[in-house]
Design an enzyme around this catalytic site. Structure first.
Site, short mmCIF file in Angstrom:
data_model
loop_
_atom_site.label_atom_id
_atom_site.label_comp_id
_atom_site.label_asym_id
_atom_site.label_seq_id
_atom_site.Cartn_x
_atom_site.Cartn_y
_atom_site.Cartn_z
N ASP B 282 0.88 -1.16 0.00
CA ASP B 282 0.00 0.00 0.00
C ASP B 282 0.92 1.21 0.00
OD1 ASP B 282 -2.32 1.68 0.61
OD2 ASP B 282 -1.39 1.88 2.58
N THR B 284 0.25 4.88 0.76
CA THR B 284 0.18 5.90 1.80
C THR B 284 0.36 5.29 3.19
OG1 THR B 284 -1.34 7.05 0.39
CG2 THR B 284 -1.19 7.82 2.65
N ASP B 486 -1.44 -0.81 6.07
CA ASP B 486 -1.56 -0.29 7.42
C ASP B 486 -2.98 0.05 7.83
OD1 ASP B 486 -1.85 1.86 5.73
OD2 ASP B 486 -1.02 3.27 7.18
#
Lengths: 81, 590
Positions: B282, B284, B486
């Site tokens: 991922d 960001t 996250d």
């Protein structure tokens, strides 16, 4: 007219894989239950039933007689839709 | 001395009973489902060992087996609490307009077309479109983007977003069980279920090993009429070293990884981890810091960067907007004093304005704000804005006393070690690194370029289910995929991936708990290290399994030809357990 509902019933104490298999079989045997699948990794029962034929309480009753306690209910979209 | 041995014998029997009763229960349960398990063999062999006076053997095997089971159940509990947490987060009620009144109804009773009222701090209970009001929305639980978005009339909003301030009226389009957030929960539960189905290698092995050993020892008795020999056979056949092969290596390996801030959860996942050839990140908060920072301050027409920053900070002083936070942090870091202002005004979706002590006006915001204040932004300045935007930055204009004086570029910067970690992954045998993001293509490509990720491996503008679909299509093309993420929005993709990795301090608890590997720090270098370490662990376990099987095979052959007797057999048996234990402990060293 049928009133098909889908719910994920989460249990706080569904810890043995054997009880999971038993629960699945017992709930499937209820008249009006279209499908029942225990998601063991999520400690929950993904069930679709016809609310006109079987009440949620019947399903919960089967579980509680096996010593399981419900910790949450998450309504879902029936798979037919 | 004999009494001493006697006591120890009873103690061992007691230990075997305490550890053995749950194992027996498991074995009987599986037998009812027509499954032969190692548990069953452990039970038979322990009983046999006690009968022939080797209670020590019974105690060792049952305790080790129980330890393995305990490790497994702990992992399961973590996964479950993550899902429960999401369910607890779900909005239970919604405020809707019914006629002239605003009534609070159950979240499942909101109808399509209802106008839902959302106050500051509320979670949006439906998917829909804003019809009135404006607010900053934290959509991180659904999109993973840490930068809040501005919602105003006409904006589509997703359930699970949280308002940071402002007021919204949303026309419900998807309600109840059909909302994005509700489907997210089902997706996680379903994806999570695909893992336990992969039966553990040991269980498959048990399917034929257990019945054949039991049959063989019955045969031995039938042929020789020697009960002691049959029991010896049964006990020696009990895979003591095999039972110890994995748990010892796993505990040692997981322990040493944990000391470096890498939590690898559950032994059964190790083989999957060791086979990974593709890693999806991922963007960001994982490859990037996940926090907007000022990366450029440019002055127009001879104005200095400090002048621009001072004016911007003056206007932003009373704003809680995320861009304001970045500007104020930069001003403080550079030692720039904000211009003293008297009063402030926030223009939702546009920026902020302040009246300075001398009467002049300072403004920070987008082009729409400048136009509404009648401030002219000439063509060459617009080019400078476009240039920075092409670098993946969010650009705000700064105006002072009716004139545009500069711009501020804000971006989410890659982590300093990200490029090195990606290079290290390919050295660790990972063939393909993919970047998934809900962010736009321009920003995604820019970050990928900085990190050395192939443009063809960048997938941008993804919603949670798009991420799941991307992982699935990679898997269908034969890749074994690890996903690093996250946010809660990554949870379905994490669950779909063969292996999931969550990142340290920035990870939401939900992501951390479903993960197979959780990094306690935000150091991306730990990821290639974790893969290398897992491969070593699997190697050690394989060595142990081979050793254990060979020893048992040789011993059984020896028992049958009458060359191995109980005492010598037990000695070699225990020696092999010691050997696999020592081999496992090698993993404690780095």
């Amino acid at each position: 007219m049928s009133d098909i509902r889908r719910e994920m019933i989460m249990f706080s104490n569904l810890n043995c894989p054997t009880c999971a298999a038993k629960l699945e079989t017992a709930v499937r045997a209820l008249p009006g239950v279209a499908s029942a699948k225990v998601v063991f990794g999520a400690a929950s029962l993904d069930v679709e039933y016809d609310a006109g034929k079987v009440a949620y309480d019947r399903i919960a009753d089967v579980a509680s007689r096996m010593g399981l306690s419900v910790s949450a209910r998450v309504p879902g979209t029936p798979s037919g839709n | 001395m004999t009494t001493m041995t006697h006591y120890i014998n009873w103690l061992m029997i007691a230990i075997a009973l305490v550890a053995g009763v749950p194992i027996a229960r498991e074995a009987i349960g599986k037998l009812r489902l027509k499954q032969f398990s190692i548990a069953l063999l452990v039970v038979f062999a322990s009983i046999g060992a006690i009968i022939i006076g080797e209670a020590w053997e019974a105690a060792v095997v049952t305790v080790l087996f129980a330890l393995g089971g305990w490790l497994e159940s702990r992992t399961l509990a973590r996964t479950r609490s993550a899902l429960k947490e999401l369910v607890d987060m779900m909005p239970r009620t919604a405020r809707v307009r019914r006629g002239a009144d605003i009534v609070e109804v159950s979240a499942y009773d909101v109808r399509q077309g209802d106008i839902v009222i959302i106050r500051p701090g509320d979670m949006v209970p439906v998917d829909g479109k804003v019809v009135a009001g404006s607010a900053s929305l934290d959509t991180s639980s659904v999109t993973g983007e840490s930068m809040p978005t501005e919602a105003m009339a006409g904006t589509a909003v997703t359930s699970g977003s949280v308002t940071l301030g402002g007021y919204l009226e949303v026309e419900a389009e998807r309600v109840g069980t059909d909302t994005t957030f509700s489907r997210l929960i089902y997706m996680i539960a379903e994806a999570g279920d695909q893992k336990p189905k992969m039966q553990r290698t040991l269980d498959k092995f048990a399917q034929w090993y257990t019945p054949s050993v039991i049959t063989a020892s019955v045969l031995v008795y039938a042929i020789t009429r020697d009960a002691h020999l049959a029991l010896t056979f049964l006990v020696i056949a009990c895979p003591g070293a095999l039972v110890a092969a994995a748990p010892v290596a796993i505990i040692a390996g997981l322990g040493s990884a944990a000391r470096q801030g890498v939590l690898i959860k559950g032994g059964e996942r190790l083989e999957r981890i060791a086979r990974i050839d593709t890693v999806a990140f991922d963007k960001t908060g994982t490859l990037t810091m996940g926090k907007p920072q000022v990366v450029a301050v440019e002055g127009f027409a001879g104005k200095s960067a400090d002048e621009v920053l001072a004016a911007a900070a003056g206007a932003e002083l009373r704003s809680e907007h995320h861009l304001a936070t970045a500007v104020l942090a930069r001003a403080q870091a550079d030692g720039v004093e904000p211009l003293p202002a008297l009063d402030w005004e926030i223009r939702a979706g546009q920026g902020a304005i302040a009246h300075l002590e001398g009467g002049a006006l300072t403004a920070v915001g987008n082009l729409a704000l400048m136009r509404s204040l009648g401030i002219d932004v000439p063509q060459d300045q617009l080019h400078m804005v476009a240039h920075r935007e092409a670098q993946g930055e969010t650009v705000t204009l700064v105006a002072l006393a009716g004139e545009a004086i500069g711009l501020i570029g804000i971006a989410d910067q890659p982590r300093p070690e990200a490029a090195a970690a990606i290079a290290a992954l390919s050295k660790a045998g990972i063939k393909n690194v993919v970047m998934l993001t809900g962010d736009n293509e321009r920003a995604a490509r820019h970050v990928a370029g900085l990190l050395g990720i192939e443009p063809s491996s960048v997938r941008s503008g993804l919603m949670p289910d798009d991420k799941v679909a991307t992982i699935r299509s990679l898997q269908q093309s034969g890749a074994r995929v690890a996903m690093v993420g996250d946010g809660i929005n990554d949870a379905p993709a994490l669950a779909m991936a063969d292996v999931s990795v969550s990142m340290g301090a920035s990870a939401t608890r939900a992501a951390m708990e479903v993960a197979d590997i959780a990094l306690m720090s935000d150091n991306l270098m730990r990821i290639p290290q974790a893969f290398a370490h897992s491969r070593r662990m699997v190697q050690v376990i394989k060595q142990n399994v081979v050793l254990a099987v060979v020893v048992v095979a040789v011993l059984l052959a020896g028992v049958l030809v009458g060359r191995v007797h109980l005492a010598s057999g037990m000695f070699i048996h225990e020696a092999s357990i010691l050997l696999v234990t020592l081999n496992g402990l090698r993993l404690l060293r780095r």
